[in-house]
Motif scaffolding. Structure first.
Motif, PDB file in Angstrom:
ATOM      1  N   ARG A  88      29.849  25.178  35.797  1.00 23.53           N
ATOM      2  CA  ARG A  88      28.949  24.918  36.921  1.00 23.53           C
ATOM      3  C   ARG A  88      29.733  24.173  38.000  1.00 23.53           C
ATOM      4  N   VAL A  89      30.582  24.903  38.683  1.00 26.13           N
ATOM      5  CA  VAL A  89      31.432  24.310  39.717  1.00 26.13           C
ATOM      6  C   VAL A  89      31.266  25.134  40.995  1.00 26.13           C
ATOM      7  N   VAL A  90      30.865  24.488  42.067  1.00 27.36           N
ATOM      8  CA  VAL A  90      30.720  25.170  43.353  1.00 27.36           C
ATOM      9  C   VAL A  90      32.103  25.338  43.975  1.00 27.36           C
ATOM     10  N   SER A  91      32.446  26.568  44.358  1.00 32.47           N
ATOM     11  CA  SER A  91      33.752  26.806  44.965  1.00 32.47           C
ATOM     12  C   SER A  91      33.856  26.082  46.301  1.00 32.47           C
ATOM     13  N   ALA A  92      35.082  25.844  46.729  1.00 32.79           N
ATOM     14  CA  ALA A  92      35.308  25.159  48.004  1.00 32.79           C
ATOM     15  C   ALA A  92      34.671  25.933  49.162  1.00 32.79           C
ATOM     16  N   THR A  93      34.751  27.256  49.096  1.00 36.26           N
ATOM     17  CA  THR A  93      34.169  28.078  50.159  1.00 36.26           C
ATOM     18  C   THR A  93      32.658  27.964  50.177  1.00 36.26           C
ATOM     19  N   ASP A  94      32.033  28.053  48.995  1.00 39.25           N
ATOM     20  CA  ASP A  94      30.578  27.940  48.934  1.00 39.25           C
ATOM     21  C   ASP A  94      30.116  26.551  49.357  1.00 39.25           C
ATOM     22  N   LYS A  95      30.885  25.532  48.980  1.00 38.96           N
ATOM     23  CA  LYS A  95      30.525  24.170  49.370  1.00 38.96           C
ATOM     24  C   LYS A  95      30.557  24.028  50.894  1.00 38.96           C
ATOM     25  N   ALA A  96      31.622  24.554  51.505  1.00 37.19           N
ATOM     26  CA  ALA A  96      31.729  24.470  52.965  1.00 37.19           C
ATOM     27  C   ALA A  96      30.603  25.237  53.643  1.00 37.19           C
ATOM     28  N   LEU A  97      30.270  26.404  53.100  1.00 37.35           N
ATOM     29  CA  LEU A  97      29.201  27.220  53.668  1.00 37.35           C
ATOM     30  C   LEU A  97      27.865  26.490  53.572  1.00 37.35           C
ATOM     31  N   LEU A  98      27.591  25.908  52.411  1.00 39.52           N
ATOM     32  CA  LEU A  98      26.314  25.228  52.200  1.00 39.52           C
ATOM     33  C   LEU A  98      26.182  24.008  53.108  1.00 39.52           C
ATOM     34  N   ILE A  99      27.225  23.194  53.172  1.00 40.62           N
ATOM     35  CA  ILE A  99      27.165  21.993  54.000  1.00 40.62           C
ATOM     36  C   ILE A  99      27.068  22.351  55.481  1.00 40.62           C
ATOM     37  N   SER A 100      27.777  23.409  55.877  1.00 35.21           N
ATOM     38  CA  SER A 100      27.709  23.850  57.265  1.00 35.21           C
ATOM     39  C   SER A 100      26.286  24.284  57.622  1.00 35.21           C
TER      40      SER A 100
END
Length: 526
Positions: A88-100
């Motif tokens: 259960r690890v959010v990828s760096a790309t998904d994290k950036a997308l979600l926060i954006s």
């Protein structure tokens, strides 16, 4: 001139931050919630649901904070030390997308375009169990002290059977600190509600339940056709740890068993043992210590080769970190590292590939305990903490699921075998609706360049990457939202800096939403 400069500046800024170069709406981030959140955060699940836009928006700030500090989704194991199945690890790309998206005001857009949410129930495994054992309802008597009770349920088997998967489902999770599931092969064990049933009544341990744990599932195909044997006439004996302060609350749990067919051959027997234990340490008031354990405890290592399938480390609230590895002399084999132990999120960590624990090696465990005000979880920093069975005591109690080694076990891709296992409920877009048609790669092998083509059913955030045979990413061809339809990339065998790569085998990986595709490409010399 000024207008042109402004336009160039805007284009340059968009290129630097591609996540802001397109209009993000809920449908673009919904796959991230499905893959990482909704299996727990759904109606009837824990705390608040996150299955639709109206549920996500009020919690936007909390979601951002928990994703940034790695608190959510909960995954205590360090992925830089060892990888496991279903991380259960959010990828760096998904994290950036979600926060954006959150920072941009959580724009709704057309929410009907978001992928459908899987149907969740109280069970995590799909299909109909071959046997459901219902434990008798009981009422907790734990007032000011923890209690241990043992409940036995006849399996009523007339012949030996092998278990491929099982799931323990608490009726009232708030009063189940943990459950230890054993098999009493004699069929003579008796219930013990005294509160002092601290010894396991069964002779064979098949696994545990603790908060945050999922079901145990074993691959069902050779050479990893693995199972637990339950002898005819056996009882299932469940030891339950009931925490203090729960008196008057009731529970009636279930154990769901999935068997191999009768007469199935070639099943390799699995074993579950708590091989790393330490009951002889002392944590002073307002102090920190480290306790260790090894297996075997003598100077000689294990007498035969073993294949480790999964790890289940366990401690209580004063513990702050755990590490396990195998070793012989100066050689070490990493198994698990939990840098920030969280008693509330425990798990059984299944290795992506079984780990060979070679003859002559030892297992080693180290737990750190912080009994100071720096650890908000420790029960009382002004009092010492000793090993014991109660929640306010401590434990060093690390278990492993294993089988006897066969040549090539360490190369079996357990993650791939379980990835499409029908016992698991769909938890991502990749299993609830089609997103991409399998790629076409040509010419392959190639000398100058290779074409990579695919078709998207719907608009998706897409990543296309190339990896070398060491698993290192050498080039990222795409990381952007792409429209539905046909797409093609032409790769010239160069890394991200434009340098020509050496001949050899390379792997492409495409992620469209939560659908993943991969394959090999062979670069030949001119």
């Amino acid at each position: 001139m000024n207008r042109n400069k402004l336009l160039l500046a805007l284009l340059f800024a968009a290129a630097l931050n591609p996540l802001r170069s397109w209009a993000q709406t809920y449908k673009d981030v919904a796959p991230i919630f499905i893959a990482n959140c909704t299996s727990c955060h759904h109606p009837g699940g824990i705390q608040f649901p996150l299955t639709k836009y109206s549920e996500v928006v009020p919690n936007g700030a909390l979601i951002k904070a928990n994703v940034q500090n790695l608190k959510m989704p909960p995954w205590p194991a360090d992925p830089s030390y060892k990888h496991y199945v279903h991380e259960r690890v959010v990828s760096a790309t998904d994290k950036a997308l979600l926060i954006s998206w959150i920072d941009g005001g959580m724009v709704a857009g057309d929410t009907s375009l978001a992928p459908p949410i899987p149907v969740y129930g109280n069970a995590q495994l799909n299909g109909t169990p071959d046997l459901i054992l219902s434990l008798p309802k009981f009422t907790s008597t734990s007032t000011t002290a923890d209690k241990y009770i043992c409940i036995n349920v006849p399996v009523n088997l007339t012949q030996d059977r092998y278990v491929r998967a099982f799931e323990y489902i608490p009726g009232n999770a708030a009063i189940i600190h943990h459950a230890v599931i054993t098999i009493d092969t004699t069929g003579t064990s008796v219930d013990d509600y005294s509160g002092n049933c601290t010894n396991f009544q069964g002779q064979i341990n098949i696994g545990d339940y603790a908060p945050g744990m999922g079901p145990t599932v074993l691959p069902g195909v050779a050479p990893a056709k693995l199972g637990f044997r339950i002898k005819a006439g056996s009882n299932v004996s469940v030891q339950l740890h009931i925490p203090e302060g729960t008196a008057g609350q009731k529970d009636s749990s279930e154990l769901r068993l999935f068997f191999y067919p009768i007469g199935e051959t070639g099943i390799r027997e699995m074993y579950f043992q708590t091989v790393l234990q330490n009951w002889n340490f002392y944590v002073p008031a307002n102090d920190s210590i480290t306790a260790t354990a090894k297996y075997p405890t003598g100077t000689a290592g294990v007498p035969i080769d073993i294949s480790l399938y999964s790890s289940f480390p366990h401690s209580h609230k004063t513990c702050t970190s755990i590490i396990n590895f195998a070793y012989k002399n100066t050689d070490t084999i990493p198994l698990i590292r939990i840098p920030h132990w969280d008693f509330h999120w425990q798990g059984q960590y299944t290795f992506e590939k079984m780990v060979k624990f070679p003859q002559g090696y030892h297992l080693f465990s180290s737990h750190k305990y912080d009994n100071t005000i720096n650890n908000p979880e420790t029960p009382n920093p002004n009092a010492p903490v000793l090993p014991g069975l109660f929640t306010d005591d401590e434990m060093l109690f690390d278990s492993y699921l294993f089988t006897f080694y066969q040549a090539g076990d360490e190369n079996i891709d357990i993650a791939a075998l379980l990835a499409n296992d029908p016992l698991f409920y769909p938890t991502s877009v990749s299993q609830t609706e089609p997103t991409i048609i399998s790629p076409r790669v040509y010419p392959n092998p190639f000398t100058e360049s290779v074409n990579l083509e695919y078709t998207l059913f719907t608009a998706q955030f897409v990543q296309v990457s190339v990896y070398n045979n060491l698993g290192q990413e050498v080039n990222k061809l795409a990381a952007e939202v792409q429209a539905s339809g046909f797409h093609r990339y032409n790769w010239h065998g160069r890394d991200a800096s434009g340098q020509k790569l050496p001949p050899g085998m390379y792997t492409y990986k495409i992620q469209a939403g939560n659908k993943k595709c991969s394959g090999q490409m062979i670069l030949k010399s001119n």
